[in-house]
Design an enzyme around this catalytic site. Structure first.
Site, PDB file in Angstrom:
ATOM      1  N   ASP A  13      36.899 105.739 119.484  1.00 27.40           N
ATOM      2  CA  ASP A  13      37.079 106.786 120.418  1.00 27.40           C
ATOM      3  C   ASP A  13      37.718 107.826 119.660  1.00 27.40           C
ATOM      4  O   ASP A  13      37.554 109.003 120.322  1.00 27.40           O
ATOM      5  CB  ASP A  13      38.141 106.335 121.673  1.00 27.40           C
ATOM      6  CG  ASP A  13      39.446 105.659 121.047  1.00 27.40           C
ATOM      7  OD1 ASP A  13      39.481 105.405 120.076  1.00 27.40           O
ATOM      8  OD2 ASP A  13      40.237 105.400 122.152  1.00 27.40           O
TER       9      ASP A  13
HETATM   10  C1  LAN Z   1      46.932 102.477 118.195  1.00 29.96           C
HETATM   11  C2  LAN Z   1      46.958 104.023 118.445  1.00 29.96           C
HETATM   12  C3  LAN Z   1      45.779 104.995 118.827  1.00 29.96           C
HETATM   13  C4  LAN Z   1      44.851 103.713 119.761  1.00 29.96           C
HETATM   14  C5  LAN Z   1      43.884 104.654 120.612  1.00 29.96           C
HETATM   15  C6  LAN Z   1      42.884 105.572 119.821  1.00 29.96           C
HETATM   16  C7  LAN Z   1      44.495 105.416 121.684  1.00 29.96           C
HETATM   17  C8  LAN Z   1      42.966 103.531 121.240  1.00 29.96           C
HETATM   18  O1  LAN Z   1      42.299 104.390 122.319  1.00 29.96           O
HETATM   19  C9  LAN Z   1      42.358 102.686 120.451  1.00 29.96           C
HETATM   20  C10 LAN Z   1      43.316 101.816 119.703  1.00 29.96           C
HETATM   21  C11 LAN Z   1      44.158 102.510 118.870  1.00 29.96           C
HETATM   22  C12 LAN Z   1      43.443 103.296 117.460  1.00 29.96           C
HETATM   23  C13 LAN Z   1      45.673 101.940 118.333  1.00 29.96           C
HETATM   24  C14 LAN Z   1      45.372 100.650 118.192  1.00 29.96           C
HETATM   25  C15 LAN Z   1      46.664  99.847 117.645  1.00 29.96           C
HETATM   26  C16 LAN Z   1      47.813 100.450 116.981  1.00 29.96           C
HETATM   27  C17 LAN Z   1      47.181 101.017 115.655  1.00 29.96           C
HETATM   28  C18 LAN Z   1      48.040 101.746 118.127  1.00 29.96           C
HETATM   29  C19 LAN Z   1      48.605 101.433 119.462  1.00 29.96           C
HETATM   30  C20 LAN Z   1      49.326 102.407 117.368  1.00 29.96           C
HETATM   31  C21 LAN Z   1      50.061 101.307 116.844  1.00 29.96           C
HETATM   32  C22 LAN Z   1      49.368  99.881 116.801  1.00 29.96           C
HETATM   33  C23 LAN Z   1      49.669  99.024 115.842  1.00 29.96           C
HETATM   34  C24 LAN Z   1      48.728  97.752 116.000  1.00 29.96           C
HETATM   35  C25 LAN Z   1      51.203  98.581 115.550  1.00 29.96           C
HETATM   36  C26 LAN Z   1      51.479  97.862 114.482  1.00 29.96           C
HETATM   37  C27 LAN Z   1      51.827  96.889 115.198  1.00 29.96           C
HETATM   38  C28 LAN Z   1      51.134  95.517 115.003  1.00 29.96           C
HETATM   39  C29 LAN Z   1      50.831  94.755 116.300  1.00 29.96           C
HETATM   40  C30 LAN Z   1      50.360  95.344 113.604  1.00 29.96           C
END
Ligand code: LAN
Length: 734
Positions: A461
Site C-alpha cells: 500500500d
Molecule cells: C507497519 C507500519 C505501516 C503499515 C501500513 C503501511 C500502514 C500497513 O497498511 C501495512 C503494514 C505496515 C507497513 C506496518 C507493518 C508492521 C509494522 C512495521 C508497522 C505497524 C510499524 C511497526 C510494525 C513492526 C512489526 C513493529 C516491530 C514489532 C514486531 C512485532 C517485529
C-alpha cells in the site's frame, strides 16, 4: 507573529520536565528523509538555529500565525494547512514521531550495554526521562504499548532498560516498578520476547525459553515451515533470535546483571523453576495462547535440543547458525543496517558485534543508524516503530490538499507541493536488493517504502500511495516538473502486479507464502496473526486505487492484467465486509479506518449508498456508531477483540475524519449526519490551525498500538476539503 511559549500549553502529562536544554535539540532530515536528533553545544546551537519543527515535536510552542476565523470547512482546512505546512522538512517530507510500542527501547539498551557503546550526548538522560514519564502513575509499571495497562513484558523490560541506563535500584521509579513486576509474578512470567532479551543479557536461563530453532533456515525450501515462508517481520525477528538461541549465547555477567538477576524475580535466581517458566505467561500479557500443536512442537524441539551435545546433530546446528549469520548480513547490507524494524535491528547489531567485531564497518554502521529510530518527544526520548513514516504521511498530506483543491492555487502552496514531489521522486526504490533472491525478499524495483528509500522494503500500500500521489502531483498540475519517468511509474505498477494473492487481496510486504494454518505455530503470545501475510482490506484498496489511477494515465500498459487485478481486489474487498456492514481495520483503530478503505474502493467503481447494498450496509454501520456530539471515537480494544468499542474519552478527530470521509465517498444521503462530524472537527481546531493530540491511532498484530500523530492533520484537512467541495462550503456555526 508567533505566539509566545506561555500562550500555548505544552503537551499534558509530562510529569518529568526536560533534563536537557530543549533549545539545543535539532532534528536533522537528510535528503533521503533520514530523521536524526542532535543535541548541540551552546556554540553549535548559535550556528544552527532552531526551527518550528524542532520545537513542535518537543511539545514546545507551536508555529502560530494570526489566521482568519474558520467559519467554513474550507477555511478550517486552509488554517490547518497553514499550520501544518510549517512542519514540512527541507527534504520535502513531513517528519513525525512514530512511538507507541513499549518493547523497543529495552532491546536497544541491551545491545548498547553488551557492546559497551556510549550514547550520543543527551540521549541517555532523555531516554530515562521518557521511561519515567511513561511509568503508569498508579502502579509504576509499563504495558506493551503506551496506553496499555502494566504487563510483565513492559515492566520487566523497561525496568531492565532503566537499570542499564544507569538508574539505581533504589530510585523511586525502580522501587515502584519492581513492586508491580513482583505483583504480576516477576520476569519469569514474561512472554517469549522478554525471556529472549533477558537471556541474552544473562538475566534469564535459556532452559526457560521455548526453542527458537535456527534450523528453520536450512530446511528444504519447499516446506511450509521453512523460515522464508513466514511474514517478513516475524521472519526477520526469529532470524537473529535463532542465532542466539542456537548458541545459547549470554553476555558475561557483571555486577549490574548479577544484581538484576535478584531484582527481577519473586524468588532468588537459583530457585526459579525454569521448566515451569517456559509456558508460564502472566494473564495480563497473554493475547494469543499456544495451540496444542505449538506445545507438541515445543516438546519435540526440546528433545532435539537435549540430543544436540551428544550426537552429530550439532553439525546441523552449526550449519544452521552459519546460515542465520549469512542472512543477518544480507539484511544489514541490503538496508545499510537500518533493517526492517527496530526489533531485529537491535538483535542484528549484537550479531554483528559478535561475528564481525567491534571495529567492523557493519557494526559501526549499526551504531550510526540507531539514531534513525530515536525520537525526541514531549516526554523524552523514545524509539520509533520504524525509521519513521515519512513517505506514508507525506502521501496522505498531499492527497488531502489535492482534494481540497489547494494544490492548483497560486502562491506559497506551490513550494510545498514541489518539495513534496521532490521527496516522492527521491523515495522511490530504484533497484532490487543486492542479495536478491538469496535473501528471500520481494522485488523492490519501482516500489515506494513506508519510510525511506534507504530502508529498502517494498510495501504494497505504500507503493500504491506513493504511485498515486506522484501521479497526482506530477501529471495533473501544470507547474510541476516531470521528475519521475514513465518507465518508473510502470515499474511501480509492475511490483504491485506481482503481489496479489489468490483471494484477490493484498498482504503488506509480500505474497502469502504459506497457509494460514501456520498461525497455530505462533510462539509470540502477545501478538496475533503474525505467522504469514494475510489479506488486508486497507492494503487491497490502496493497491486498487493506485492501479486505477495509473490506468488512467497509462491506459495501454498491461491493461488486461491490471483490469483483472482490480476485479480481484473488488472481489476480495466485498468478501472482507462483515455481515453487519463493517470492515475490520488491521493497521489503525479500527472500524472507522477500514470503512474508509472499503467504501472508497467500491465507490471508485460507481457503487453508492443508493445503488449498492455493500455501501448501504457499510454506511449504516458507521452511522449507528456516531456519538451525540456528532463525532466518532473508537477504543483500541476494538482491535484486540474485533468488536466495535467506544473510546473512553469520547469522540476523536481522527476517527471522525475517517467516518465522514467514508460517508461522503459513498454519497450517504443524509448530509446532516456528515455536517455534525465536520462541525466536531472544526470545534476541536485551535485558533492557530492545529489539532491537539488525542488517543493513539494505529495498531499492528492485533494487540500493539502505534502512534500516527500526523493523521490528526492529514485526515481532518482531507475531510474538511471533501465536505467543502461536495456541499458548497457552507458557513458552519461552531
Ligand atoms: C507497519 C507500519 C505501516 C503499515 C501500513 C503501511 C500502514 C500497513 O497498511 C501495512 C503494514 C505496515 C507497513 C506496518 C507493518 C508492521 C509494522 C512495521 C508497522 C505497524 C510499524 C511497526 C510494525 C513492526 C512489526 C513493529 C516491530 C514489532 C514486531 C512485532 C517485529
Amino acid at each position: 507573529p508567533i505566539l509566545p511559549d506561555s500562550a500555548i500549553p505544552t503537551e499534558p502529562g509530562a510529569r518529568y520536565p526536560p533534563v536537557t536544554d530543549p533549545s539545543r535539540w535539532r532534528l536533522k532530515a537528510s535528503r533521503a528523509g533520514a530523521q536524526t536528533w542532535h543535541y548541540l553545544t551552546p556554540e553549535q546551537a548559535k550556528e544552527w538555529p532552531q526551527t518550528p519543527i524542532d520545537r513542535y515535536w518537543q511539545g514546545l510552542y507551536t508555529v502560530a500565525k494570526k489566521l482568519p476565523a474558520a467559519t467554513t470547512p474550507e477555511q478550517a482546512a486552509r488554517n490547518g494547512f497553514e499550520f501544518y505546512k510549517e512542519l514540512q522538512c527541507d527534504s520535502g517530507h513531513w517528519a513525525g514521531e512514530y512511538g507507541g510500542p513499549m518493547f523497543l527501547i529495552p532491546g536497544l539498551c541491551v545491545a548498547m550495554y553488551i557492546t559497551g557503546t556510549p550514547w550520543e550526548p543527551g540521549y541517555r538522560e532523555e531516554l530515562i526521562r521518557y521511561l519515567r514519564n511513561m511509568a503508569h502513575a498508579e502502579d509504576g509499571g509499563w504495558g506493551i504499548h503506551i496506553e496499555s495497562p502494566s504487563t510483565v513484558f513492559g515492566t520487566a523490560l523497561n525496568y531492565t532498560a532503566l537499570r542499564l541506563l544507569g538508574v539505581p535500584a533504589d530510585d523511586p521509579v525502580c522501587v515502584k516498578a519492581r513492586g508491580t513486576l513482583h505483583k504480576l509474578g516477576g520476569a519469569a512470567r514474561s512472554p517469549a520476547w522478554g525471556k529472549f532479551w533477558l537471556s541474552v543479557l544473562g538475566c534469564y536461563d535459556y532452559s526457560g525459553m521455548n526453542p527458537v530453532p535456527p534450523e528453520l533456515w536450512i530446511l528444504p525450501e519447499v516446506l511450509p515451515i521453512h523460515a522464508s515462508k513466514l511474514w517478513v517481520h516475524t521472519r526477520m525477528v526469529y532470524l537473529p533470535m535463532g542465532y542466539f538461541y542456537g548458541r545459547k549465547w549470554s553476555a558475561p555477567l557483571d555486577e549490574l546483571t548479577k544484581s538484576l538477576r535478584e531484582e527481577l524475580y519473586t524468588v532468588p535466581y537459583e530457585e526459579v523453576d525454569w521448566a515451569k517458566a517456559r509456558d508460564d505467561i502472566a494473564p495480563e500479557d497473554l493475547y494469543q495462547p499456544h495451540s496444542t500443536l505449538m506445545n507438541a512442537a515445543n516438546s519435540l524441539l526440546l528433545v532435539y535440543e537435549s540430543l544436540l551435545p551428544y550426537t552429530p546433530l550439532h553439525w546441523i546446528r552449526e550449519r544452521a547458525v552459519r546460515e542465520t549469520v549469512r542472512q543477518c548480513r544480507f539484511e544489514d547490507d541490503n538496508t545499510g543496517c537500518l533493517d526492517i524494524g527496530p526489533v531485529n535491528k537491535a538483535m542484528n547489531m549484537l550479531v554483528s558485534y559478535l561475528e564481525d567485531g567491534p571495529t567492523h564497518p557493519r557494526f559501526r554502521a549499526h551504531i550510526e543508524r540507531n539514531l534513525d529510530f530515536l525520537w525526541l518527544g514531549p516526554k523524552g526520548m523514545l524509539m520509533n516503530g520504524t525509521n519513521g513514516s515519512q513517505l506514508w504521511d507525506t502521501a496522505f498530506m498531499c492527497q488531502a490538499i489535492a482534494e481540497c483543491g489547494f494544490v492548483q492555487e497560486e502562491g506559497s502552496v506551490r513550494e510545498h507541493v514541489l518539495k513534496a514531489l521532490d521527496f516522492l521522486d527521491e523515495s522511490q526504490i530504484k533497484t532490487n536488493s543486492p542479495n536478491y533472491p538469496h535473501d528471500y525478499r520481494q522485488t523492490s524495483k519501482g516500489a515506494w517504502p513506508f519510510s525511506t528509500r534507504e530502508q529498502t522494503y517494498t510495501v504494497s500500500d505504500t507503493t500504491a500511495e506513493g504511485l498515486k500521489t506522484s501521479l497526482i502531483l506530477q501529471k495533473r498540475l501544470d507547474y510541476t516538473p516531470q521528475l519521475i519517468s514513465d518507465r518508473r511509474f510502470m515499474d511501480a505498477a509492475d511490483v504491485l502486479l506481482t503481489m496479489q494473492n489468490r483471494t484477490g487481496g493484498f498482504g503488506s510486504y509480500e505474497l502469502q507464502r504459506a497457509g494460514e494454518w501456520l498461525e497455530l505455530l505462533n510462539p509470540a503470545e502477545v501478538f496475533g496473526k503474525i505467522m504469514v501475510e494475510y489479506n488486508y482490506t486497507e492494503c487491497t484498496t490502496a493497491v486498487m486505487l493506485g492501479l486505477t489511477t495509473f490506468r488512467k494515465h497509462f491506459p495501454g500498459y498491461r491493461r488486461d492484467e491490471i483490469d483483472k487485478t482490480v476485479n480481484g481486489c473488488i472481489r476480495f474487498i466485498k468478501s472482507s465486509q462483515r455481515p453487519d456492514g463493517s470492515y475490520y481495520g488491521c493497521w489503525a483503530i479500527c472500524f472507522t479506518y477500514a470503512a474508509l478503505f472499503g467504501v472508497e474502493a467500491l465507490a471508485s467503481v460507481g457503487e453508492r449508498y443508493s445503488n449498492s447494498d455493500n455501501q448501504k450496509r457499510a454506511c449504516d454501520f458507521i452511522v449507528s456508531k456516531q456519538n451525540k456530539d456528532g463525532g466518532w471515537g473508537e477504543a483500541y480494544k476494538a482491535c484486540e477483540t474485533g468488536v466495535w468499542c467506544d473510546h473512553p474519552r469520547g469522540s476523536q478527530v481522527v476517527n471522525t475524519a475517517w467516518a465522514v470521509l467514508a460517508l461522503m465517498a459513498a454519497e450517504y444521503p443524509d448530509e446532516s449526519v456528515i455536517r455534525r462530524g465536520i462541525k466536531l472537527i472544526m470545534q476541536r481546531q485551535r485558533a492557530n490551525g492545529e489539532w491537539l493530540q488525542e488517543g493513539i491511532e494505529g495498531v499492528f498484530n492485533r494487540n500493539c498500538m502505534i502512534s500516527y500523530p500526523n493523521y490528526k492533520f492529514a485526515f481532518t484537512i482531507w475531510a474538511l476539503g471533501r465536505y467543502a467541495k461536495r456541499y458548497g462550503n457552507p458557513v458552519i456555526d461552531v
